[in-house]
Design a protein around this motif. Structure first.
Motif, PDB file in Angstrom:
ATOM      1  N   ARG A   1       8.087  20.808   0.198  1.00  0.00           N
ATOM      2  CA  ARG A   1       6.904  21.186  -0.586  1.00  0.00           C
ATOM      3  C   ARG A   1       6.600  20.157  -1.671  1.00  0.00           C
ATOM      4  NH1 ARG A   1      11.116  24.529  -1.999  1.00  0.00           N
ATOM      5  NH2 ARG A   1      11.683  24.615  -4.210  1.00  0.00           N
ATOM      6  N   ILE A   2       7.661  19.569  -2.270  1.00  0.00           N
ATOM      7  CA  ILE A   2       7.453  18.539  -3.292  1.00  0.00           C
ATOM      8  C   ILE A   2       6.930  17.263  -2.643  1.00  0.00           C
ATOM      9  CG2 ILE A   2       8.552  17.192  -5.110  1.00  0.00           C
ATOM     10  CD1 ILE A   2       8.503  20.105  -5.734  1.00  0.00           C
ATOM     11  N   VAL A   3       7.524  16.908  -1.503  1.00  0.00           N
ATOM     12  CA  VAL A   3       7.099  15.708  -0.777  1.00  0.00           C
ATOM     13  C   VAL A   3       5.646  15.841  -0.340  1.00  0.00           C
ATOM     14  CG1 VAL A   3       7.462  14.383   1.337  1.00  0.00           C
ATOM     15  CG2 VAL A   3       9.425  15.136  -0.008  1.00  0.00           C
ATOM     16  N   MET A   4       5.289  17.018   0.160  1.00  0.00           N
ATOM     17  CA  MET A   4       3.916  17.261   0.619  1.00  0.00           C
ATOM     18  C   MET A   4       2.925  17.070  -0.517  1.00  0.00           C
ATOM     19  SD  MET A   4       2.309  18.331   3.407  1.00  0.00           S
ATOM     20  CE  MET A   4       0.860  19.203   3.988  1.00  0.00           C
TER      21      MET A   4
ATOM     22  N   GLY B   1       8.210   1.693   1.838  1.00  0.00           N
ATOM     23  CA  GLY B   1       7.225   0.660   2.146  1.00  0.00           C
ATOM     24  C   GLY B   1       7.521  -0.049   3.450  1.00  0.00           C
ATOM     25  N   VAL B   2       8.793  -0.417   3.664  1.00  0.00           N
ATOM     26  CA  VAL B   2       9.185  -1.119   4.895  1.00  0.00           C
ATOM     27  C   VAL B   2       8.956  -0.226   6.117  1.00  0.00           C
ATOM     28  CG1 VAL B   2      11.146  -2.063   6.169  1.00  0.00           C
ATOM     29  CG2 VAL B   2      10.839  -2.628   3.752  1.00  0.00           C
ATOM     30  N   LEU B   3       9.423   1.026   6.033  1.00  0.00           N
ATOM     31  CA  LEU B   3       9.285   1.941   7.171  1.00  0.00           C
ATOM     32  C   LEU B   3       7.822   2.228   7.482  1.00  0.00           C
ATOM     33  CD1 LEU B   3      12.156   4.508   6.438  1.00  0.00           C
ATOM     34  CD2 LEU B   3      12.106   2.737   8.200  1.00  0.00           C
ATOM     35  N   GLN B   4       7.018   2.451   6.432  1.00  0.00           N
ATOM     36  CA  GLN B   4       5.615   2.794   6.665  1.00  0.00           C
ATOM     37  C   GLN B   4       4.846   1.621   7.250  1.00  0.00           C
ATOM     38  OE1 GLN B   4       4.784   5.887   6.389  1.00  0.00           O
ATOM     39  NE2 GLN B   4       2.680   5.569   7.091  1.00  0.00           N
ATOM     40  N   ALA B   5       5.172   0.410   6.794  1.00  0.00           N
ATOM     41  CA  ALA B   5       4.528  -0.776   7.368  1.00  0.00           C
ATOM     42  C   ALA B   5       4.873  -0.905   8.851  1.00  0.00           C
ATOM     43  CB  ALA B   5       4.967  -2.025   6.605  1.00  0.00           C
ATOM     44  N   GLY B   6       6.130  -0.604   9.189  1.00  0.00           N
ATOM     45  CA  GLY B   6       6.532  -0.634  10.596  1.00  0.00           C
ATOM     46  C   GLY B   6       5.805   0.413  11.417  1.00  0.00           C
ATOM     47  N   PHE B   7       5.664   1.627  10.842  1.00  0.00           N
ATOM     48  CA  PHE B   7       4.924   2.680  11.540  1.00  0.00           C
ATOM     49  C   PHE B   7       3.481   2.248  11.796  1.00  0.00           C
ATOM     50  CE2 PHE B   7       7.862   5.961   9.362  1.00  0.00           C
ATOM     51  CZ  PHE B   7       8.786   5.826  10.381  1.00  0.00           C
TER      52      PHE B   7
ATOM     53  N   GLU C   1       0.839  -1.206   0.000  1.00  0.00           N
ATOM     54  CA  GLU C   1       0.000   0.000   0.000  1.00  0.00           C
ATOM     55  C   GLU C   1       0.873   1.255   0.000  1.00  0.00           C
ATOM     56  OE1 GLU C   1      -3.760   0.763   2.622  1.00  0.00           O
ATOM     57  OE2 GLU C   1      -2.000   1.460   3.739  1.00  0.00           O
ATOM     58  N   ALA C   2       1.880   1.299   0.864  1.00  0.00           N
ATOM     59  CA  ALA C   2       2.771   2.463   0.943  1.00  0.00           C
ATOM     60  C   ALA C   2       3.546   2.650  -0.359  1.00  0.00           C
ATOM     61  CB  ALA C   2       3.734   2.303   2.117  1.00  0.00           C
ATOM     62  N   ILE C   3       3.988   1.546  -0.963  1.00  0.00           N
ATOM     63  CA  ILE C   3       4.740   1.629  -2.224  1.00  0.00           C
ATOM     64  C   ILE C   3       3.862   2.192  -3.339  1.00  0.00           C
ATOM     65  CG2 ILE C   3       5.841   0.253  -4.036  1.00  0.00           C
ATOM     66  CD1 ILE C   3       6.919  -1.575  -1.879  1.00  0.00           C
ATOM     67  N   LEU C   4       2.640   1.696  -3.447  1.00  0.00           N
ATOM     68  CA  LEU C   4       1.735   2.149  -4.506  1.00  0.00           C
ATOM     69  C   LEU C   4       1.378   3.627  -4.348  1.00  0.00           C
ATOM     70  CD1 LEU C   4      -0.680  -0.931  -4.674  1.00  0.00           C
ATOM     71  CD2 LEU C   4       1.016  -0.266  -6.382  1.00  0.00           C
ATOM     72  N   VAL C   5       1.087   4.036  -3.115  1.00  0.00           N
ATOM     73  CA  VAL C   5       0.719   5.435  -2.869  1.00  0.00           C
ATOM     74  C   VAL C   5       1.887   6.361  -3.200  1.00  0.00           C
ATOM     75  CG1 VAL C   5       0.097   7.114  -1.089  1.00  0.00           C
ATOM     76  CG2 VAL C   5      -1.036   4.887  -1.149  1.00  0.00           C
ATOM     77  N   ALA C   6       3.088   5.999  -2.752  1.00  0.00           N
ATOM     78  CA  ALA C   6       4.268   6.833  -3.016  1.00  0.00           C
ATOM     79  C   ALA C   6       4.587   6.878  -4.507  1.00  0.00           C
ATOM     80  CB  ALA C   6       5.464   6.305  -2.233  1.00  0.00           C
ATOM     81  N   ALA C   7       4.517   5.728  -5.187  1.00  0.00           N
ATOM     82  CA  ALA C   7       4.836   5.671  -6.622  1.00  0.00           C
ATOM     83  C   ALA C   7       3.885   6.545  -7.428  1.00  0.00           C
ATOM     84  CB  ALA C   7       4.775   4.228  -7.111  1.00  0.00           C
TER      85      ALA C   7
ATOM     86  N   THR D   1      -0.578   9.461   8.205  1.00  0.00           N
ATOM     87  CA  THR D   1      -0.401  10.413   7.102  1.00  0.00           C
ATOM     88  C   THR D   1       0.817  11.299   7.339  1.00  0.00           C
ATOM     89  OG1 THR D   1      -2.779  10.457   6.635  1.00  0.00           O
ATOM     90  CG2 THR D   1      -1.470  12.320   5.844  1.00  0.00           C
ATOM     91  N   PHE D   2       0.925  11.845   8.555  1.00  0.00           N
ATOM     92  CA  PHE D   2       2.080  12.694   8.876  1.00  0.00           C
ATOM     93  C   PHE D   2       3.386  11.899   8.815  1.00  0.00           C
ATOM     94  CE2 PHE D   2      -1.181  15.382  11.019  1.00  0.00           C
ATOM     95  CZ  PHE D   2      -0.933  16.549  10.317  1.00  0.00           C
ATOM     96  N   LEU D   3       3.357  10.677   9.325  1.00  0.00           N
ATOM     97  CA  LEU D   3       4.559   9.843   9.290  1.00  0.00           C
ATOM     98  C   LEU D   3       4.922   9.458   7.857  1.00  0.00           C
ATOM     99  CD1 LEU D   3       3.944   7.522  12.379  1.00  0.00           C
ATOM    100  CD2 LEU D   3       5.711   9.274  12.131  1.00  0.00           C
ATOM    101  N   PHE D   4       3.909   9.281   7.010  1.00  0.00           N
ATOM    102  CA  PHE D   4       4.154   8.946   5.609  1.00  0.00           C
ATOM    103  C   PHE D   4       4.887  10.093   4.907  1.00  0.00           C
ATOM    104  CE2 PHE D   4       2.596   8.693   1.136  1.00  0.00           C
ATOM    105  CZ  PHE D   4       3.172   7.479   0.815  1.00  0.00           C
ATOM    106  N   ILE D   5       4.433  11.332   5.157  1.00  0.00           N
ATOM    107  CA  ILE D   5       5.093  12.504   4.563  1.00  0.00           C
ATOM    108  C   ILE D   5       6.525  12.626   5.076  1.00  0.00           C
ATOM    109  CG2 ILE D   5       5.037  15.027   4.429  1.00  0.00           C
ATOM    110  CD1 ILE D   5       1.958  14.817   4.633  1.00  0.00           C
ATOM    111  N   LEU D   6       6.699  12.459   6.395  1.00  0.00           N
ATOM    112  CA  LEU D   6       8.038  12.528   6.985  1.00  0.00           C
ATOM    113  C   LEU D   6       8.929  11.409   6.451  1.00  0.00           C
ATOM    114  CD1 LEU D   6       9.893  13.885   9.076  1.00  0.00           C
ATOM    115  CD2 LEU D   6       8.978  12.295  10.785  1.00  0.00           C
ATOM    116  N   ASN D   7       8.361  10.237   6.286  1.00  0.00           N
ATOM    117  CA  ASN D   7       9.081   9.075   5.756  1.00  0.00           C
ATOM    118  C   ASN D   7       9.661   9.376   4.367  1.00  0.00           C
ATOM    119  OD1 ASN D   7       9.976   6.537   5.053  1.00  0.00           O
ATOM    120  ND2 ASN D   7       7.960   5.574   5.077  1.00  0.00           N
ATOM    121  N   ILE D   8       8.822   9.892   3.475  1.00  0.00           N
ATOM    122  CA  ILE D   8       9.270  10.206   2.113  1.00  0.00           C
ATOM    123  C   ILE D   8      10.322  11.313   2.141  1.00  0.00           C
ATOM    124  CG2 ILE D   8       8.534  11.104  -0.127  1.00  0.00           C
ATOM    125  CD1 ILE D   8       5.883   9.749   0.261  1.00  0.00           C
ATOM    126  N   ARG D   9      10.120  12.303   3.011  1.00  0.00           N
ATOM    127  CA  ARG D   9      11.082  13.414   3.099  1.00  0.00           C
ATOM    128  C   ARG D   9      12.467  12.921   3.507  1.00  0.00           C
ATOM    129  NH1 ARG D   9      14.500  16.536   2.923  1.00  0.00           N
ATOM    130  NH2 ARG D   9      14.616  18.669   3.743  1.00  0.00           N
TER     131      ARG D   9
END
Length: 458
Positions: free
Chosen positions: A82-85, A41-47, A16-22, A66-74
């Motif tokens: 701003r791009i990550v957001m 994907g690994v980090l978000q699944a752990g979160f 799920e995390a991989i698809l959303v980020a991609a 959601t906040f952790l997902f944004i921080l994860n990608i950053r």
């Protein structure tokens, strides 16, 4: 709060995390970096696993994730926030929309309840598969058709998407506009809010949202709405500024067009004078002095007549009229100019004066261009009466129909293919700025634009 099994972690949260980020990366014009996607994907699944072990009220775990997902990608991509957001919000919104539709459909088709999906890993995976399939379709479509919501990818990367190195160079050159991305984010936030509220509604309906948790959730949503209202107000202001800048850019383009016409006219006249000098030189070399004198007198007389015709005490008006006479002569259009007053007290700036007169005369020249003989006439008159400058531009072209008179001053309105439709809109803005008036008088024989503008001293 229900916990999440390792199987759910592996088969749902990780992909799920991989698809959303991609999908988020592709929608902002970035080429997905698969190594980064796997780490995300690994980090978000752990979160997700840890958050569901904590005593967090139902519904709030989605906000935290959601906040952790944004921080994860950053952290993983090291891209600007701003791009990550923007990428995160786009991916989450698409996934949330797909999830909302898919769950409602599957609840009716499969006969399982939403509570079953929360409590049983197999059913949770079963619900996720159609969502993953739809997300994959979106991702493949973005890759094949180079779909991107930000228009810089096509201009910069041959493949249609930016690599990490290309993206960093883009950011270094400040090609990506911070204000545009801020507006994107503010526009997308309400959609994410609606997705979260829809999930909360389903939870309340199925009695899996405890009352005390609902109070906390409701309070946070109220705070979120207040913040969003403030951000939306700022975004509206920025949108207005962008519209104003775009309009100014179009006006500058019109001014550049006037300058280009002046340069083209000067080149034609220089070319013509070159031939005149060759003729004079030939007459002098042949000893035909009397003929040379008569020839020079004729040329000088034509030039003097034109110069006297457009001689004013306003240099910008003189230069503009000189250019327009050259254009009219090149198109075999008869142009009559009558300046009856001093222009020293005209309140317009040189740029505004050129824009006002230039657009009015250009419209008149274009109106008679398709006519023949005596029907190719344009008249320009500038006078001053009772403290008002009166500018009258007439042409013998086709009349303006009464039903479109009220629309001719609207931006982008035009009846001619290939024209921007900005000329008369610019004229109207200038006249309004100086509390003047513009009137159109049109009949089958002649069309007249009459502009009145107060002088500096009345």
């Amino acid at each position: 709060m229900n916990t999440i099994t390792f199987l759910s972690l592996l088969l749902v949260s990780f992909p799920e995390a991989i698809l959303v980020a991609a999908l988020g990366f592709l929608l902002v014009g970035l080429r997905p970096w698969w190594r980064d996607l796997l780490i995300i994907g690994v980090l978000q699944a752990g979160f997700a696993y840890v958050i569901r072990l904590l005593p967090v009220p139902f519904g709030l775990h989605s906000i935290f994730e959601t906040f952790l997902f944004i921080l994860n990608i950053r952290v993983v991509t090291r891209l600007p926030f701003r791009i990550v957001m923007l990428a995160s919000l786009l991916g989450l919104i698409f996934y949330g929309s797909v999830e909302t539709v898919a769950i409602q459909f599957l609840l009716h088709v499969k006969g399982f309840s939403l509570t079953d999906a929360w409590n049983y890993t197999f059913i949770r995976v079963l619900y996720f598969l159609p969502q993953a399939f739809v997300m994959l379709i979106f991702i493949v479509a973005c890759k094949i058709f180079n779909i991107s919501l930000i228009g810089y990818s096509q201009a910069y990367s041959y493949s249609g998407y930016l690599s990490r190195k290309e993206m960093q160079k883009y950011l270094k050159e400040e090609i990506i506009n911070k204000h545009n991305i801020f507006i994107f984010v503010v526009v997308l936030l309400p959609v994410l809010l609606l997705t979260i509220l829809n999930s909360a509604f389903n939870a309340v309906r199925l009695n899996i949202f405890p009352g005390e948790h609902f109070i906390i959730f409701n309070g946070l949503m109220g705070l979120f709405i207040i913040v969003l209202t403030v951000l939306s107000t700022v975004a509206v202001k920025k949108i207005g500024q962008h519209v104003e800048k775009e309009y100014e850019a179009k006006r500058a383009e019109e001014n550049l067009k006037q300058i280009k016409q002046l340069i083209d006219s000067s080149r034609k006249q220089r070319h013509d004078f070159h031939h005149q000098l060759q003729t004079i030189y030939g007459l002098l070399e042949g000893g035909y002095f009397e003929r040379a004198r008569d020839y020079i007198g004729g040329v000088f007389g034509d030039v003097s007549k034109t110069v006297d015709l457009i001689k004013t005490d306003n240099f910008s008006v003189s230069a503009l009229l000189y250019t327009k006479i050259g254009l009219a002569e090149a198109r075999s259009i008869e142009m009559e100019i009558n300046i009856e007053c001093s222009l020293k007290e005209i309140p317009l700036t040189p740029r505004e004066t050129s824009s006002l007169l230039g657009n009015l005369i250009d419209n008149a020249l274009e109106a008679v261009e398709d006519k023949t003989g005596d029907f190719r006439q344009v008249k320009v008159k500038i006078a001053r009466e009772y403290g008002m400058y009166i500018i009258i531009i007439s042409n013998t072209g086709d009349p303006i129909m009464p039903e479109i008179k009220d629309n001719v001053f609207k931006p982008d309105f035009t009846t001619k293919e290939g024209h921007s439709g900005l000329g008369l809109s610019i004229i109207k803005d200038i006249v309004t700025k100086y509390r003047g008036n513009i009137e159109i008088i049109s009949d089958p024989e002649e069309t007249t634009f009459a502009v009145t503008i107060p002088s500096k001293k009345r």
